[in-house]
Design a protein around this motif. Structure first.
Motif, short mmCIF file in Angstrom:
data_model
loop_
_atom_site.label_atom_id
_atom_site.label_comp_id
_atom_site.label_asym_id
_atom_site.label_seq_id
_atom_site.Cartn_x
_atom_site.Cartn_y
_atom_site.Cartn_z
N ILE A 154 -65.51 -8.04 8.88
CA ILE A 154 -66.31 -9.25 8.66
C ILE A 154 -67.74 -8.90 8.25
O ILE A 154 -68.30 -9.48 7.31
CB ILE A 154 -66.30 -10.13 9.92
N ASN A 155 -68.32 -7.95 8.95
CA ASN A 155 -69.71 -7.59 8.69
C ASN A 155 -69.90 -7.03 7.29
O ASN A 155 -70.87 -7.35 6.60
CB ASN A 155 -70.17 -6.58 9.75
N ALA A 156 -68.98 -6.17 6.86
CA ALA A 156 -69.06 -5.62 5.50
C ALA A 156 -68.96 -6.74 4.47
O ALA A 156 -69.70 -6.75 3.48
CB ALA A 156 -67.97 -4.58 5.28
N TYR A 157 -68.07 -7.68 4.71
CA TYR A 157 -67.90 -8.78 3.76
C TYR A 157 -69.16 -9.63 3.66
O TYR A 157 -69.67 -9.90 2.55
CB TYR A 157 -66.72 -9.67 4.15
N ILE A 158 -69.70 -10.08 4.80
CA ILE A 158 -70.82 -11.02 4.71
C ILE A 158 -72.07 -10.37 4.11
O ILE A 158 -72.82 -11.01 3.38
CB ILE A 158 -71.15 -11.65 6.09
N ASN A 159 -72.28 -9.09 4.37
CA ASN A 159 -73.45 -8.43 3.82
C ASN A 159 -73.27 -8.06 2.36
O ASN A 159 -74.15 -8.29 1.53
CB ASN A 159 -73.80 -7.19 4.65
N ALA A 160 -72.12 -7.49 2.01
CA ALA A 160 -71.88 -7.11 0.62
C ALA A 160 -71.82 -8.33 -0.29
O ALA A 160 -72.35 -8.31 -1.42
CB ALA A 160 -70.59 -6.31 0.51
N ARG A 161 -71.18 -9.39 0.16
CA ARG A 161 -71.03 -10.57 -0.68
C ARG A 161 -72.37 -11.24 -0.92
O ARG A 161 -72.62 -11.77 -2.02
CB ARG A 161 -70.05 -11.55 -0.03
N PHE A 162 -73.24 -11.21 0.07
CA PHE A 162 -74.53 -11.84 -0.13
C PHE A 162 -75.37 -11.08 -1.15
O PHE A 162 -75.93 -11.67 -2.08
CB PHE A 162 -75.32 -11.97 1.18
N ILE A 163 -75.47 -9.76 -0.99
CA ILE A 163 -76.39 -9.03 -1.85
C ILE A 163 -75.88 -8.92 -3.29
O ILE A 163 -76.68 -8.74 -4.21
CB ILE A 163 -76.70 -7.62 -1.30
N SER A 164 -74.57 -9.03 -3.50
CA SER A 164 -74.04 -8.88 -4.86
C SER A 164 -73.60 -10.20 -5.50
O SER A 164 -73.28 -10.22 -6.69
CB SER A 164 -72.86 -7.90 -4.87
N GLU A 165 -73.59 -11.29 -4.74
CA GLU A 165 -73.08 -12.55 -5.29
C GLU A 165 -73.99 -13.73 -4.97
O GLU A 165 -74.44 -14.44 -5.87
CB GLU A 165 -71.68 -12.83 -4.75
N LEU B 136 -63.88 2.46 9.05
CA LEU B 136 -63.47 2.50 7.65
C LEU B 136 -63.81 1.25 6.84
O LEU B 136 -64.20 1.36 5.67
CB LEU B 136 -61.96 2.77 7.57
N PRO B 137 -63.67 0.03 7.40
CA PRO B 137 -64.01 -1.15 6.59
C PRO B 137 -65.47 -1.18 6.16
O PRO B 137 -65.79 -1.82 5.14
CB PRO B 137 -63.70 -2.32 7.52
N ALA B 138 -66.35 -0.51 6.90
CA ALA B 138 -67.78 -0.59 6.57
C ALA B 138 -68.10 0.04 5.22
O ALA B 138 -68.72 -0.60 4.37
CB ALA B 138 -68.61 0.02 7.70
N PRO B 139 -67.70 1.30 4.96
CA PRO B 139 -67.98 1.84 3.63
C PRO B 139 -67.01 1.36 2.56
O PRO B 139 -67.43 1.03 1.44
CB PRO B 139 -67.86 3.35 3.83
N VAL B 140 -65.72 1.30 2.86
CA VAL B 140 -64.72 0.97 1.84
C VAL B 140 -64.73 -0.52 1.52
O VAL B 140 -64.78 -0.93 0.36
CB VAL B 140 -63.32 1.42 2.29
N GLY B 141 -64.67 -1.36 2.56
CA GLY B 141 -64.68 -2.80 2.34
C GLY B 141 -65.97 -3.25 1.67
O GLY B 141 -65.95 -4.10 0.77
N PHE B 142 -67.09 -2.71 2.11
CA PHE B 142 -68.37 -3.06 1.51
C PHE B 142 -68.38 -2.72 0.03
O PHE B 142 -68.83 -3.52 -0.81
CB PHE B 142 -69.50 -2.33 2.23
N LEU B 143 -67.91 -1.54 -0.32
CA LEU B 143 -67.89 -1.11 -1.72
C LEU B 143 -67.03 -2.04 -2.56
O LEU B 143 -67.43 -2.43 -3.68
CB LEU B 143 -67.37 0.32 -1.81
N LEU B 144 -65.86 -2.41 -2.07
CA LEU B 144 -64.96 -3.27 -2.83
C LEU B 144 -65.54 -4.67 -3.01
O LEU B 144 -65.50 -5.24 -4.12
CB LEU B 144 -63.61 -3.35 -2.13
N VAL B 145 -66.08 -5.24 -1.94
CA VAL B 145 -66.66 -6.58 -2.03
C VAL B 145 -67.90 -6.57 -2.91
O VAL B 145 -68.10 -7.46 -3.75
CB VAL B 145 -66.98 -7.12 -0.62
#
Length: 252
Positions: A119-130, A55-64
């Motif tokens: 953790i993985n969703a955070y580091i990938n989503a945060r990099f590509i969007s921030e 669940l953190p992969a799609p939901v956490g990634f989207l939020l971050v």
């Protein structure tokens, strides 16, 4: 510590964890699926456990991703589509397609997967969007085009292998058989090979250390599991194709 430094530290934590994870899983197979002995503490149903774990992969990634300054730009949006095209299927559709009933998964496995995916969703989503810089011209860069091609090829291989495996099991059944056809003619785990290719393509297309960390950890997890699957097939089926390899045709 700034968030960017914290982000970088988490990326290196994932990279550093890959080798011990790989070595541990070579010695002890993760206890779920066909390798589950049924003795590892509290359990959840496999379907529920799988959804919770992923669940953190799609939901956490989207939020971050949505909180990033570049979230609405074209290239980060395309990366969001790539990521979600894998994880919406893997988290919500795949568990519904699995036909086995009464199977269970240890809470320990679910918890460790949930932790990594967060953790993985955070580091990938945060990099590509921030933290990353992706102008529209990146869409014509050979790294993006090559990475997208590898990602799509890996996804196609992954889904095709899933379809073969899922069609083998009758409704309510829980037995195993030798998979045939497609890339199963060459390797025991083309689904794992497909997923490894997907995240290799992601790492190339994003050209990020975050993406590389994810691909490296994917290898650390799936290469030993493919080895365990292959050995299980050989031990279980006397007529198992002798030329079939675990993960890489003709090599491994």
């Amino acid at each position: 510590m700034s968030e960017e430094r914290l982000h970088g530290a988490l990326v290196w934590v994932v990279i550093a964890a890959a080798l011990p994870t790989f070595l541990y899983l070579l010695r002890k197979t993760a206890p779920y699926g066909r390798h589950h002995p049924g003795t590892e503490g509290p359990h959840l149903s496999s379907r529920l456990g799988w959804v919770v774990m992923e669940l953190p992969a799609p939901v956490g990634f989207l939020l971050v991703h949505g909180a990033g300054r570049s979230a609405g730009q074209l290239v980060p949006l395309l990366f969001l589509v790539m990521w979600q095209s894998h994880y919406l299927y893997r988290t919500f559709l795949y568990p519904l397609r699995v036909r086995g009933r009464g199977t269970r998964i240890p809470v320990l496995v679910v918890g460790s997967g949930f932790f990594f995916n967060t953790i993985n969703a955070y580091i990938n989503a945060r990099f590509i969007s921030e933290f990353g810089q992706y102008e529209v011209g990146w869409l014509g860069d050979p790294r993006f085009l090559g990475g997208l091609g590898v990602f799509l090829a890996g996804m196609a291989l992954n889904l095709h292998a899933d379809n073969i495996l899922l069609r083998m099991r009758k409704p309510g059944g829980s037995g195993y058989a030798v998979p045939q056809g497609g890339a199963f003619r060459f390797v025991s785990c083309p689904n794992y090979l497909g997923e490894i290719l997907e995240w290799a393509g992601w790492a190339l297309a994003t050209w990020s250390l975050s993406g590389f960390a994810f691909w490296l950890f994917t290898m650390a997890n799936l290469v030993p599991r493919a080895r365990s699957h292959h050995r299980w097939y050989l031990a279980t089926f006397r007529d198992y194709p002798p030329r079939r390899r675990a993960l890489i045709p003709g090599i491994y």
